[in-house]
Design an enzyme around this catalytic site. Structure first.
Site, PDB file in Angstrom:
ATOM      1  N   LYS A   1      42.530  -1.336 -11.495  1.00 53.34           N
ATOM      2  CA  LYS A   1      43.094  -0.109 -12.045  1.00 53.34           C
ATOM      3  C   LYS A   1      43.337   0.961 -10.981  1.00 53.34           C
ATOM      4  O   LYS A   1      44.305   1.715 -11.052  1.00 53.34           O
ATOM      5  CB  LYS A   1      42.185   0.436 -13.146  1.00 53.34           C
ATOM      6  CG  LYS A   1      42.169  -0.400 -14.421  1.00 53.34           C
ATOM      7  CD  LYS A   1      41.320   0.268 -15.483  1.00 53.34           C
ATOM      8  CE  LYS A   1      41.414  -0.484 -16.811  1.00 53.34           C
ATOM      9  NZ  LYS A   1      40.895  -1.829 -16.742  1.00 53.34           N
TER      10      LYS A   1
ATOM     11  N   LYS B   1      35.426   3.691 -16.114  1.00 52.66           N
ATOM     12  CA  LYS B   1      36.177   2.484 -16.474  1.00 52.66           C
ATOM     13  C   LYS B   1      36.047   1.444 -15.371  1.00 52.66           C
ATOM     14  O   LYS B   1      36.179   1.755 -14.192  1.00 52.66           O
ATOM     15  CB  LYS B   1      37.660   2.821 -16.687  1.00 52.66           C
ATOM     16  CG  LYS B   1      37.912   3.810 -17.805  1.00 52.66           C
ATOM     17  CD  LYS B   1      39.358   4.259 -17.859  1.00 52.66           C
ATOM     18  CE  LYS B   1      40.274   3.157 -18.301  1.00 52.66           C
ATOM     19  NZ  LYS B   1      41.668   3.651 -18.499  1.00 52.66           N
TER      20      LYS B   1
ATOM     21  N   GLY C   1      40.025  -4.366 -22.684  1.00 52.21           N
ATOM     22  CA  GLY C   1      39.401  -4.531 -23.995  1.00 52.21           C
ATOM     23  C   GLY C   1      38.206  -3.642 -24.225  1.00 52.21           C
ATOM     24  O   GLY C   1      37.375  -3.929 -25.090  1.00 52.21           O
ATOM     25  N   GLY C   2      38.089  -2.536 -23.463  1.00 54.43           N
ATOM     26  CA  GLY C   2      36.964  -1.624 -23.670  1.00 54.43           C
ATOM     27  C   GLY C   2      35.686  -2.040 -22.971  1.00 54.43           C
ATOM     28  O   GLY C   2      34.687  -1.317 -23.015  1.00 54.43           O
TER      29      GLY C   2
ATOM     30  N   HIS D   1      46.745   6.514 -27.966  1.00 58.63           N
ATOM     31  CA  HIS D   1      46.971   5.338 -27.116  1.00 58.63           C
ATOM     32  C   HIS D   1      48.310   4.736 -27.532  1.00 58.63           C
ATOM     33  O   HIS D   1      48.425   4.115 -28.587  1.00 58.63           O
ATOM     34  CB  HIS D   1      45.830   4.339 -27.317  1.00 58.63           C
ATOM     35  CG  HIS D   1      45.938   3.120 -26.472  1.00 58.63           C
ATOM     36  ND1 HIS D   1      44.836   2.469 -25.969  1.00 58.63           N
ATOM     37  CD2 HIS D   1      47.002   2.408 -26.022  1.00 58.63           C
ATOM     38  CE1 HIS D   1      45.230   1.422 -25.264  1.00 58.63           C
ATOM     39  NE2 HIS D   1      46.545   1.358 -25.296  1.00 58.63           N
TER      40      HIS D   1
ATOM     41  N   HIS E   1      36.740   1.750 -28.134  1.00 59.19           N
ATOM     42  CA  HIS E   1      37.844   1.341 -27.260  1.00 59.19           C
ATOM     43  C   HIS E   1      38.433  -0.016 -27.635  1.00 59.19           C
ATOM     44  O   HIS E   1      39.204  -0.581 -26.864  1.00 59.19           O
ATOM     45  CB  HIS E   1      37.414   1.345 -25.790  1.00 59.19           C
ATOM     46  CG  HIS E   1      36.781   2.633 -25.363  1.00 59.19           C
ATOM     47  ND1 HIS E   1      37.475   3.822 -25.277  1.00 59.19           N
ATOM     48  CD2 HIS E   1      35.498   2.928 -25.018  1.00 59.19           C
ATOM     49  CE1 HIS E   1      36.653   4.785 -24.888  1.00 59.19           C
ATOM     50  NE2 HIS E   1      35.464   4.275 -24.719  1.00 59.19           N
TER      51      HIS E   1
ATOM     52  N   GLU F   1      50.437   0.536 -20.710  1.00 58.03           N
ATOM     53  CA  GLU F   1      49.654   1.369 -21.615  1.00 58.03           C
ATOM     54  C   GLU F   1      49.578   2.801 -21.096  1.00 58.03           C
ATOM     55  O   GLU F   1      49.307   3.027 -19.918  1.00 58.03           O
ATOM     56  CB  GLU F   1      48.250   0.789 -21.790  1.00 58.03           C
ATOM     57  CG  GLU F   1      48.257  -0.643 -22.316  1.00 58.03           C
ATOM     58  CD  GLU F   1      46.911  -1.074 -22.854  1.00 58.03           C
ATOM     59  OE1 GLU F   1      45.983  -0.251 -22.891  1.00 58.03           O
ATOM     60  OE2 GLU F   1      46.789  -2.251 -23.239  1.00 58.03           O
TER      61      GLU F   1
ATOM     62  N   ARG G   1      50.409  -9.777 -19.433  1.00 61.97           N
ATOM     63  CA  ARG G   1      50.368 -10.921 -20.339  1.00 61.97           C
ATOM     64  C   ARG G   1      50.919 -10.477 -21.690  1.00 61.97           C
ATOM     65  O   ARG G   1      51.216  -9.301 -21.892  1.00 61.97           O
ATOM     66  CB  ARG G   1      48.925 -11.400 -20.529  1.00 61.97           C
ATOM     67  CG  ARG G   1      47.985 -10.273 -20.947  1.00 61.97           C
ATOM     68  CD  ARG G   1      46.592 -10.750 -21.263  1.00 61.97           C
ATOM     69  NE  ARG G   1      45.636  -9.679 -21.394  1.00 61.97           N
ATOM     70  CZ  ARG G   1      45.500  -8.866 -22.424  1.00 61.97           C
ATOM     71  NH1 ARG G   1      46.316  -8.976 -23.452  1.00 61.97           N
ATOM     72  NH2 ARG G   1      44.561  -7.933 -22.455  1.00 61.97           N
TER      73      ARG G   1
END
Length: 641
Positions: free
Chosen positions: A116, A158, A164-165, A208, A234, A274, A296
């Site tokens: 990220k 994060k 996926g949280g 989101h 999340h 996102e 993906r």
């Protein structure tokens, strides 16, 4: 077009890919673990290859085994689905080195978006707005705490390799940062093998919103946005497309930013960009920021398919086989509105804990799309994500699509495992959500109302008693009334005694706790005290279920209530099969209600087990690294005086 592909995944996404491949005349090869030998995706595929034990690390994460299976069966390409190896660049390299085609982006594109912090730096250079935060390499806890202070609380921790949280924690105060950091790093290390984190400013009224993109390696288009703001810890719960309140200016700005992101890395195939959006003043083109790119297909892709009329898996196969992009941006348009609800085997009252069980009864609604990887009789195992199905509805307007979602959830029937079905129904009926007033904090704010269990009324109890007595055969016939001998029978439901008097064929009186209900079967529908119930009675081994409206389940015996025992007797039990990751207490230690006792890893997530009351630890019955079954005692407190 390919003649044969292998699907390196399981469950509903494997079944989803098989559906499209079959439509295109492409043969399919499934892979399966010991736990999935009789799974739906195995039965659907043209061929199936066993690849290892039930643990993902022994099967679905064994890239070499999967590639060998593709070569042995003559498959030309591998579709990764989502999860497992779908965003693993080393796997992509190995697939291509074996002379096969990876149905997805290049390894370089996956690497560019895989971390990220590096992805955000790349996006800044591409002119895509990013959230303020710390994305550096220094992972010293004091340095990270200082970065959080500089950004200003609240902040999000994060995992840089996350999704996926997992490995994500919201921290609202300085004093909570150290514990949250340790927890996030531990979960990240377990899930991704990389404990590194980044720190971001937490947007106070966040939405989101993500944009579906598709590229051919040079050019890209966007297929509009999805709103995924309804989240719990999340994790997405209900998604919709398009986003409520979206303006044309905002849609154009987000779409262009997403396309820039995809083209900056030479993206090929289906992907999702996102964004976190500040919805405090409506949707504005200057109030969205890049969060991450999922390289993906996404779980929620069906809502995009519903509003565009495009089969995204077909596009994946066509582009991977060498065809150009099937459409230009000008060819794409939005038609109507769509919702997707994720149906899980999970115990909502126990804090949404993942659940297991055998699906003794399973029925999906007509008129709605249900993407699933299970059938009646299948078992939800502790090894994989406990999703049962995705329920998708579409309509010409948001109101109609949402009304159809409510009806579809009411018509969905599951027995054999606890589920989040009632929770989903409550969300679909939420007034604010109905008005389109969505943000990522909605569920947390209204969690008590959304999870409040409704008590079964007399009509439901009476019908359950008829089912328990064998006087209903699913609402289509009641041969039991004419064949059964005695005119009176008593049954016990969850410890409650019910007396049934059969008055005539298709007519009975049920007495429960001093109240009586007249039950009549009229045209295959049960009426109770002169009113239609609209309910179906389903009898499964040891349990009777009443479906619609709502779902109620009654045990036919009085089982040991382990959760009550745990709370009252001072025992902390394992709520599900899993691995004990950590134990924080020792015998003789004093604890307060809510103190952390242990961490259990199950179904790809870490679950903290807390003390139910104040007390002193009498025994520690489990140790880190120990695999335990559901219901096993882990910690025992001394008896209260």
């Amino acid at each position: 077009m390919f003649k044969k592909i292998l699907i390196a995944n399981r469950g509903e996404i494997a079944c989803r890919v098989i559906d499209t491949a079959r439509k295109l005349g492409v043969a399919t090869v499934a892979v399966y673990s010991d736990a999935d030998a009789t799974a739906r995706h195995v039965a659907m595929a043209d061929e199936a290859v066993h690849i290892g034990g039930p643990r993902p690390s022994d099967s679905y994460l064994k890239g070499d085994h999967i590639i060998q299976a593709a070569i042995a069966t003559g498959a030309q390409a591998i579709h990764p689905g989502y999860g497992f190896l779908s965003e693993n660049p080393e796997f992509v390299d190995a697939v291509e080195a074996a002379g096969l085609t990876f149905i997805g982006p290049s390894a370089a594109a996956i690497r560019a978006m895989g971390l990220k912090d590096a992805a955000k730096a790349l996006m800044e250079r591409a002119g895509v707005p990013v959230v303020p935060g710390y994305h550096g390499e220094n992972q010293d806890p004091e340095h990270l705490a200082g970065a959080a202070e500089a950004i200003g609380y609240p902040v999000l921790i994060k995992a840089v390799a996350g999704g996926g949280g997992k490995g994500m924690r919201l921290v609202e105060r300085h004093r909570d940062f150290a514990a949250a950091l340790e927890s996030a790093q531990g979960e990240a290390r377990t899930a991704f093998g990389n404990p590194a984190v980044l720190i971001e400013k937490f947007v106070q009224q966040p939405r989101h919103i993500e944009v579906q993109v598709f590229g051919d390696g040079i050019h890209a288009v966007h297929l509009f946005e999805r709103d995924c703001s309804l989240q719990r810890r999340h994790q997405k719960v209900i998604e919709e497309a398009p986003a409520p309140g979206m303006t044309e200016a905002m849609r154009a700005a987000m779409g262009q930013a997403a396309v820039r992101a995809a083209e900056a890395i030479g993206y090929k195939g289906a992907g999702t960009v996102e964004f976190i959006v500040d919805g405090s003043e409506g949707l504005r083109p200057d109030r969205f920021w890049f969060m991450e790119m999922n390289t993906r297909l996404q779980v929620e892709h069906p809502v995009t398919e519903a509003i565009t009329g495009i089969d995204l898996v077909e596009w994946q196969l066509r582009v991977a086989s060498g065809e150009p992009l099937p459409a230009s941006q000008a060819d794409l348009a939005i038609k109507g509105h769509a919702f997707e609800a994720r149906l899980y085997a999970e115990d909502v009252p126990a804090g949404f804990l993942p659940a297991t069980g055998t699906l003794t009864h399973l029925r999906f609604p007509e008129g709605a799309r249900a993407d699933t990887g299970v059938r009646p009789g299948d078992t939800i195992s502790p090894w994989y994500d406990p999703m049962i199905a995705k329920i998708i509805t579409h309509g010409p307007t948001r109101a109609i699509a949402l009304s159809r979602l409510r009806a579809a959830l009411e018509a969905t029937e599951v027995a054999g495992s606890v589920t989040n079905l009632s929770f989903l129904g409550a969300l679909a009926r939420h007034e604010g959500f109905g008005r389109g007033e969505v943000d990522t904090g909605l569920i947390a704010r209204d969690i008590d109302g959304l999870t409040r269990a409704s008590a079964p009324d007399l009509a439901v109890q009476a019908l359950a008693a008829l089912g328990a007595a064998g006087l209903d055969t699913g609402g289509s016939a009641v041969a039991g009334f004419t064949l059964w001998g005695p005119l009176r029978r008593t049954v016990t439901l969850d410890g409650l005694s019910a007396q049934i008097d059969v008055l005539a064929p298709n007519h009975a009186r049920v007495a429960i706790d001093g109240a009586e209900a007249e039950c009549r079967l009229i045209s295959d529908s049960w009426w109770v005290n002169g009113r239609p119930s609209g309910a179906r009675i389903v009898l499964t081994p040891g349990r009777v279920s009443i479906f619609g409206p709502g779902a109620f389940h009654f045990d036919l015996t009085d089982p040991l209530d382990r959760r009550s025992e745990a709370a009252g007797g001072g025992l902390t039990l394992s709520p599900m099969p899993g691995l004990v990751k950590a134990v924080f207490v020792a015998a003789g230690q004093t604890v307060k209600a809510g103190d952390r006792l242990a961490v259990l890893e199950a179904m790809k997530m870490e679950h903290t087990l807390a003390a139910a009351r104040d007390g002193t630890v009498a025994e520690v019955l489990a140790s880190p690294g120990q695999q335990v079954e559901a219901g096993v005692a882990l910690i025992r407190l001394e008896e209260e005086p």
